[in-house]
Design an enzyme around this catalytic site. Structure first.
Site, PDB file in Angstrom:
ATOM      1  CG  ASP A 199      -5.063  28.428 -28.186  1.00  0.00           C
ATOM      2  OD1 ASP A 199      -5.649  27.843 -29.583  1.00  0.00           O
ATOM      3  OD2 ASP A 199      -5.051  27.080 -27.685  1.00  0.00           O
ATOM      4  CG  ASP A 255      11.723  40.475 -29.892  1.00  0.00           C
ATOM      5  OD1 ASP A 255      12.929  40.834 -29.158  1.00  0.00           O
ATOM      6  OD2 ASP A 255      11.131  40.578 -30.574  1.00  0.00           O
ATOM      7  CD  GLU A 301       7.431  37.534 -35.389  1.00  0.00           C
ATOM      8  OE1 GLU A 301       6.242  37.543 -35.283  1.00  0.00           O
ATOM      9  OE2 GLU A 301       7.602  37.210 -34.020  1.00  0.00           O
TER      10      GLU A 301
END
Length: 417
Positions: free
Chosen positions: A172, A284, A304
């Site tokens: 989304d 991150d 990630e």
């Protein structure tokens, strides 16, 4: 002032690369990412180049192939894919393409803004050795299910690469604006003229995001990690993964970086005796990966690097990244945001919000600088490989913050914590 950024900031500002999918059947080319975000382009530091290497994408082919695949996933042969565009603010690793699905359900037209996240081509010299889309999906949906942090939900995954030439996921799309990286927000953004109370609210809301992520239950299960590791063992695993990543860069055309290897030696020599309990770590953690409506977070992005480990991993990365940007501003004689995200303030506020005591933050700050150095060295390698910049005179200069890193490992950098 911290010296050493003048020669390397140009390379950082050219690395907002959009490596478009192999399915484009396109060719490698050079193009300029729009106009600089500063109102007066003369304000950009001298020598900054906004031209980067990317892969030209045939969005018509992508739209067709994506539509056909989504029609099968939804069982809706009339599904349409519209408003397809490359995301000009995409990050340095995965590829992002914006689009909307249009379906007619019970006679009502439903338009859903979504994002395609695709792993980069091998020929694009990827920043990371692998892109585990299923792990990203599990993390994002687990955090979304926990409900304390706004995270876009992943709807579909194609991890073979048969549809668009590379594996991808569809999630989304959230509305909002992230503090920019190109050029960094300390050079130009609404934040520079913001009321101090507004910045304080932004800081607190961002720290709340981190603290809530760390409350997500069962991090090892979410990430598919072996259960039962002690906090010490889990931190050791993070260290081992960082060293393996560095070795991968060496085996993928990179060179040995003395400051990175000295940094690893420093980390080994200063290993903490006390390691905080394992939490889900964003990986991150920085404000550039949060979308905001004003100062209110609307979405937390870029998962990630998510891992399991002590919360200090995220807090140190959060502090380090802003401090590096502020050092850039200092190096160019710009005011930046010296009172924003100050290390002592972030640590104190995080401890108050989370109820957790942070341990050995100097260790974790250096560890963050070392881990980030590997990423920046890889990014620099890419810019040299594609001819966007010339090779630096020394190996250490492949690291954007090499001067800062060398000061850190020689205990000459002051965090004021």
């Amino acid at each position: 002032m911290v010296e050493g950024f003048e020669a390397s900031i140009d390379d950082f500002l050219t690395t907002r690369v959009v490596n478009q999918p192999a399915a484009s059947r396109g060719s490698r080319t050079r193009y300029t990412i729009g106009e600089p975000s500063m109102a007066n382009k003369d304000e950009i530091p001298a020598g900054v180049n906004t031209t980067v290497t990317t892969t030209q994408t045939n969005l018509t082919n992508l739209r067709r192939d994506l539509r056909d695949w989504l029609a099968k996933q939804t069982g809706d042969p009339d599904l349409r894919v519209e408003e397809v565009s490359r995301n000009s603010s995409t990050g340095m690793s995965s590829v992002s393409v914006l689009f909307s699905t249009v379906r007619i359900i019970d006679g009502i037209t439903k338009r859903t803004p979504q994002v395609l996240r695709m792993v980069p081509e091998e020929s694009a010299l990827p920043v990371f050795p692998e892109y585990d889309l299923r792990a990203q999906s599990r993390v994002m949906n687990a955090v979304a299910d926990f409900g304390a942090v706004p995270v876009p939900r992943v709807r579909w995954i194609e991890d073979i690469g048969d549809v668009l030439g590379r594996p991808f996921l569809v999630m989304d799309r959230a509305e909002g604006h992230a503090p920019q990286d190109n050029p960094p927000y300390v050079f130009d953004s609404w934040m520079l003229g913001a009321n101090p109370s507004r910045l304080a609210e932004l800081q607190r809301n961002s720290i709340v995001v981190m603290a809530e992520i760390h409350r997500t239950p069962n991090p090892e299960a979410i990430l598919g990690l072996s259960p039962g590791q002690t906090p010490q063992q889990r931190l050791q695993s993070v260290f081992d993964e960082a060293w393996s990543y560095y070795e991968w860069t060496l085996n993928s055309g990179g060179m040995r970086i003395p400051s990175i290897e000295a940094g690893f030696d420093w980390v080994r020599a200063h290993w903490p005796s006390t390691v905080s309990n394992t939490t889900l770590c964003w990986g991150d953690a920085r404000i550039g990966n949060i979308l905001y409506d004003g100062v209110v977070p609307t979405a937390v992005l870029d998962w990630e690097a998510a891992t399991a480990g002590p919360p200090e991993l995220d807090v140190a990365w959060f502090i380090f990244f802003h401090r590096m940007y502020q050092d850039m501003a200092d190096a160019f004689g710009r005011p930046g945001l010296p009172k924003f995200l100050r290390p002592a303030d972030v640590i104190d506020e995080f401890q108050q919000i989370s109820g957790r005591k942070l341990n050995d933050m100097r260790f974790h700050l250096v560890f963050a600088a070392v881990r980030c150095a590997i990423i920046f060295a890889r990014i620099k390698q890419r810019t040299v490989h594609f001819g966007d910049t010339t090779a630096p005179a020394t190996a250490d200069e492949y690291v954007l913050h090499h001067s800062m890193l060398n000061q850190l490992i020689h205990d000459k950098y002051e965090w004021s914590i």
